[in-house]
Design a protein around this motif. Structure first.
Motif, PDB file in Angstrom:
ATOM      1  N   ARG A   1      15.643  57.168  16.087  1.00 19.10           N
ATOM      2  CA  ARG A   1      16.375  55.999  15.596  1.00 19.10           C
ATOM      3  C   ARG A   1      17.869  56.257  15.548  1.00 19.10           C
ATOM      4  NH1 ARG A   1      12.431  56.307  11.510  1.00 19.10           N
ATOM      5  NH2 ARG A   1      14.076  56.896  10.045  1.00 19.10           N
ATOM      6  N   GLY A   2      18.262  57.504  15.732  1.00 21.15           N
ATOM      7  CA  GLY A   2      19.674  57.833  15.670  1.00 21.15           C
ATOM      8  C   GLY A   2      20.209  57.672  14.264  1.00 21.15           C
ATOM      9  N   HIS A   3      21.399  57.131  14.157  1.00 18.32           N
ATOM     10  CA  HIS A   3      22.044  56.947  12.867  1.00 18.32           C
ATOM     11  C   HIS A   3      21.928  55.486  12.421  1.00 18.32           C
ATOM     12  CE1 HIS A   3      23.829  61.005  12.997  1.00 18.32           C
ATOM     13  NE2 HIS A   3      23.930  60.777  14.293  1.00 18.32           N
ATOM     14  N   GLY A   4      20.717  54.984  12.483  1.00 20.32           N
ATOM     15  CA  GLY A   4      20.499  53.599  12.086  1.00 20.32           C
ATOM     16  C   GLY A   4      20.947  52.594  13.127  1.00 20.32           C
ATOM     17  N   ASP A   5      21.156  53.045  14.344  1.00 17.82           N
ATOM     18  CA  ASP A   5      21.557  52.142  15.424  1.00 17.82           C
ATOM     19  C   ASP A   5      20.611  52.334  16.605  1.00 17.82           C
ATOM     20  OD1 ASP A   5      22.314  54.575  16.562  1.00 17.82           O
ATOM     21  OD2 ASP A   5      24.406  54.343  15.953  1.00 17.82           O
ATOM     22  N   ASP A   6      20.932  51.732  17.724  1.00 14.70           N
ATOM     23  CA  ASP A   6      20.050  51.798  18.900  1.00 14.70           C
ATOM     24  C   ASP A   6      20.642  52.654  20.010  1.00 14.70           C
ATOM     25  OD1 ASP A   6      18.187  50.047  17.744  1.00 14.70           O
ATOM     26  OD2 ASP A   6      19.336  48.300  18.395  1.00 14.70           O
ATOM     27  N   GLN A   7      21.578  53.533  19.684  1.00 13.61           N
ATOM     28  CA  GLN A   7      22.288  54.264  20.734  1.00 13.61           C
ATOM     29  C   GLN A   7      21.363  55.201  21.509  1.00 13.61           C
ATOM     30  OE1 GLN A   7      25.375  53.275  21.446  1.00 13.61           O
ATOM     31  NE2 GLN A   7      25.045  51.846  19.746  1.00 13.61           N
ATOM     32  N   ILE A   8      20.496  55.920  20.803  1.00  8.24           N
ATOM     33  CA  ILE A   8      19.574  56.836  21.498  1.00  8.24           C
ATOM     34  C   ILE A   8      18.541  56.038  22.282  1.00  8.24           C
ATOM     35  CG2 ILE A   8      17.754  58.553  21.142  1.00  8.24           C
ATOM     36  CD1 ILE A   8      19.385  59.718  18.887  1.00  8.24           C
ATOM     37  N   ILE A   9      18.076  54.938  21.709  1.00 10.77           N
ATOM     38  CA  ILE A   9      17.138  54.071  22.435  1.00 10.77           C
ATOM     39  C   ILE A   9      17.783  53.542  23.708  1.00 10.77           C
ATOM     40  CG2 ILE A   9      15.786  51.962  22.338  1.00 10.77           C
ATOM     41  CD1 ILE A   9      14.693  54.232  20.637  1.00 10.77           C
ATOM     42  N   ASN A  10      19.059  53.175  23.626  1.00  6.70           N
ATOM     43  CA  ASN A  10      19.771  52.693  24.819  1.00  6.70           C
ATOM     44  C   ASN A  10      19.806  53.765  25.901  1.00  6.70           C
ATOM     45  OD1 ASN A  10      20.339  50.190  23.699  1.00  6.70           O
ATOM     46  ND2 ASN A  10      22.314  50.831  22.862  1.00  6.70           N
ATOM     47  N   MET A  11      20.035  55.012  25.498  1.00  8.05           N
ATOM     48  CA  MET A  11      20.021  56.107  26.474  1.00  8.05           C
ATOM     49  C   MET A  11      18.628  56.286  27.054  1.00  8.05           C
ATOM     50  SD  MET A  11      22.922  57.506  27.161  1.00  8.05           S
ATOM     51  CE  MET A  11      22.277  58.968  27.963  1.00  8.05           C
ATOM     52  N   GLY A  12      17.612  56.115  26.208  1.00 10.26           N
ATOM     53  CA  GLY A  12      16.238  56.212  26.700  1.00 10.26           C
ATOM     54  C   GLY A  12      15.940  55.152  27.737  1.00 10.26           C
ATOM     55  N   VAL A  13      16.426  53.945  27.506  1.00  8.35           N
ATOM     56  CA  VAL A  13      16.231  52.862  28.474  1.00  8.35           C
ATOM     57  C   VAL A  13      16.882  53.221  29.803  1.00  8.35           C
ATOM     58  CG1 VAL A  13      16.834  50.476  29.022  1.00  8.35           C
ATOM     59  CG2 VAL A  13      16.005  51.056  26.734  1.00  8.35           C
ATOM     60  N   ILE A  14      18.090  53.791  29.729  1.00 12.00           N
ATOM     61  CA  ILE A  14      18.787  54.202  30.956  1.00 12.00           C
ATOM     62  C   ILE A  14      17.958  55.219  31.730  1.00 12.00           C
ATOM     63  CG2 ILE A  14      20.786  55.480  31.834  1.00 12.00           C
ATOM     64  CD1 ILE A  14      22.445  54.208  29.622  1.00 12.00           C
ATOM     65  N   LEU A  15      17.358  56.178  31.022  1.00  9.12           N
ATOM     66  CA  LEU A  15      16.576  57.218  31.689  1.00  9.12           C
ATOM     67  C   LEU A  15      15.302  56.648  32.306  1.00  9.12           C
ATOM     68  CD1 LEU A  15      16.971  60.165  29.165  1.00  9.12           C
ATOM     69  CD2 LEU A  15      18.113  59.857  31.365  1.00  9.12           C
ATOM     70  N   PHE A  16      14.633  55.741  31.609  1.00 16.19           N
ATOM     71  CA  PHE A  16      13.422  55.145  32.165  1.00 16.19           C
ATOM     72  C   PHE A  16      13.752  54.249  33.357  1.00 16.19           C
ATOM     73  CE2 PHE A  16      11.520  56.494  28.174  1.00 16.19           C
ATOM     74  CZ  PHE A  16      10.242  56.865  28.590  1.00 16.19           C
ATOM     75  N   VAL A  17      14.884  53.568  33.300  1.00 14.66           N
ATOM     76  CA  VAL A  17      15.325  52.776  34.454  1.00 14.66           C
ATOM     77  C   VAL A  17      15.638  53.712  35.620  1.00 14.66           C
ATOM     78  CG1 VAL A  17      17.185  51.308  35.339  1.00 14.66           C
ATOM     79  CG2 VAL A  17      16.167  50.817  33.116  1.00 14.66           C
TER      80      VAL A  17
ATOM     81  N   PHE B   1      15.178  62.784  27.106  1.00 14.80           N
ATOM     82  CA  PHE B   1      14.781  61.859  26.043  1.00 14.80           C
ATOM     83  C   PHE B   1      13.628  62.445  25.234  1.00 14.80           C
ATOM     84  CE2 PHE B   1      12.540  58.029  24.443  1.00 14.80           C
ATOM     85  CZ  PHE B   1      13.570  57.518  23.657  1.00 14.80           C
ATOM     86  N   THR B   2      12.714  63.124  25.921  1.00 14.89           N
ATOM     87  CA  THR B   2      11.596  63.782  25.239  1.00 14.89           C
ATOM     88  C   THR B   2      12.097  64.842  24.272  1.00 14.89           C
ATOM     89  OG1 THR B   2      10.298  63.469  27.259  1.00 14.89           O
ATOM     90  CG2 THR B   2       9.383  64.941  25.609  1.00 14.89           C
ATOM     91  N   ALA B   3      13.260  65.425  24.572  1.00 15.49           N
ATOM     92  CA  ALA B   3      13.779  66.541  23.783  1.00 15.49           C
ATOM     93  C   ALA B   3      14.593  66.105  22.567  1.00 15.49           C
ATOM     94  CB  ALA B   3      14.639  67.441  24.674  1.00 15.49           C
ATOM     95  N   VAL B   4      14.738  64.808  22.329  1.00 16.95           N
ATOM     96  CA  VAL B   4      15.554  64.342  21.200  1.00 16.95           C
ATOM     97  C   VAL B   4      15.058  64.935  19.881  1.00 16.95           C
ATOM     98  CG1 VAL B   4      16.105  62.315  19.786  1.00 16.95           C
ATOM     99  CG2 VAL B   4      16.428  62.235  22.254  1.00 16.95           C
ATOM    100  N   GLY B   5      13.745  64.926  19.672  1.00 15.26           N
ATOM    101  CA  GLY B   5      13.188  65.507  18.458  1.00 15.26           C
ATOM    102  C   GLY B   5      13.493  66.992  18.340  1.00 15.26           C
ATOM    103  N   LEU B   6      13.528  67.680  19.481  1.00 14.88           N
ATOM    104  CA  LEU B   6      13.835  69.114  19.485  1.00 14.88           C
ATOM    105  C   LEU B   6      15.285  69.364  19.079  1.00 14.88           C
ATOM    106  CD1 LEU B   6      12.036  70.049  22.813  1.00 14.88           C
ATOM    107  CD2 LEU B   6      11.176  70.357  20.488  1.00 14.88           C
ATOM    108  N   TYR B   7      16.188  68.473  19.504  1.00 12.84           N
ATOM    109  CA  TYR B   7      17.586  68.600  19.085  1.00 12.84           C
ATOM    110  C   TYR B   7      17.684  68.489  17.568  1.00 12.84           C
ATOM    111  CZ  TYR B   7      18.394  67.363  24.023  1.00 12.84           C
ATOM    112  OH  TYR B   7      18.377  67.305  25.395  1.00 12.84           O
ATOM    113  N   GLU B   8      16.908  67.578  17.010  1.00 12.77           N
ATOM    114  CA  GLU B   8      16.945  67.398  15.557  1.00 12.77           C
ATOM    115  C   GLU B   8      16.405  68.626  14.838  1.00 12.77           C
ATOM    116  OE1 GLU B   8      17.471  65.556  11.789  1.00 12.77           O
ATOM    117  OE2 GLU B   8      18.402  65.362  13.760  1.00 12.77           O
TER     118      GLU B   8
END
Length: 254
Positions: A107-123, A79-86
């Motif tokens: 923010r992804g493509h105007g949706d919450d998909q990346i945030i949802n993945m982040g939540v999964i990782l923190f959980v 999740f920390t690396a998302v900015g690096l992918y961009e």
């Protein structure tokens, strides 16, 4: 089609080679050298969190918790690396680089998909700490020592705890690695939902299990070595691995 497999809405190659890992690392190093400020920024956040955790656990008299906390810390790295992918995506496409664009990748493509993945990782990180607490409780009772003492790891119970905890942690880490190795770069690159991205990631692991497992081992060893000198090695290792993961994704998902 030889060397390819249709998974969900994309095609995944099934002929990854060790040479592809070397190529991805080389490309990741080039990305980091070209735009080091972004890599250092995201890595610094991760390193600062690690140092804070280290200091806090010692101050709270829970030094023995440092090992399971550090072992679970890499779960948050994708999740920390998302900015690096961009950064890698924009460099590859010849797009202008800006902090707004790179930070906006979360923010992804105007949706919450990346945030949802982040939540999964923190959980996942929280779940690992709960499991580690249970393992600690069993072996701490046997050792007669408290979590404030590092002497615990010199006892028979402490050594057994490290073996059991290491095995359980490795299995959990492998599972979460399998669902993120391709999914997060894919969510940065394409407008898909996070469940589809997870399916593609799992399919990638299934189709290239040996090479992807080698990549997992390399990441684990690199992060472990980088965390030894007060997490400071992550300032270079984390960005390079993040950029390299993007290039491995681009080689794998068509």
């Amino acid at each position: 089609m030889v060397g390819q497999e249709q998974i969900a809405p994309v095609t995944v190659v099934d002929d990854l080679q060790i040479s592809d890992l070397r190529a991805a690392l080389a490309a990741g190093w080039r990305d980091f050298r070209t735009y080091p400020i972004f890599g250092l920024f995201f890595a610094a956040i991760y390193v600062s969190a690690g140092i804070f955790l280290y200091v806090a656990l010692f101050n709270w008299g829970a030094a023995a918790w440092l090992i399971p906390a550090a072992a679970g810390f890499p779960l948050l790295a994708p999740f920390t690396a998302v900015g690096l992918y961009e950064v890698s995506r924009r460099r590859e496409a010849g797009l202008p680089m800006s902090w707004r664009a790179v930070l906006g990748a979360l923010r992804g493509h105007g949706d919450d998909q990346i945030i949802n993945m982040g939540v999964i990782l923190f959980v996942a990180f929280g779940f690992w700490l709960m499991v580690a607490h249970g393992i600690f409780a069993v072996f701490l009772a046997e050792s007669g020592l408290g979590s404030e003492s590092l002497e615990l790891f010199q006892t028979r119970a402490g050594i057994l705890m490290l073996l059991v905890g290491g095995a359980v942690g490795a299995l959990m880490a492998l599972g979460f690695y399998a669902i993120t190795v391709v999914s997060l770069p894919m969510l940065v690159d394409r407008e898909v939902d996070f469940l589809t991205a997870i399916i593609v990631s799992l399919g990638t692991v299934r189709s290239n299990s040996f090479v992807i497992l080698i990549w997992a081992v390399w990441i684990a060893i690199s992060l472990f070595i980088a965390m030894v000198p007060m997490f400071l090695g992550l300032l270079v290792v984390l960005p390079v691995l993040g950029h390299a993961t993007w290039h491995l994704y681009r080689r794998t998902v068509l």
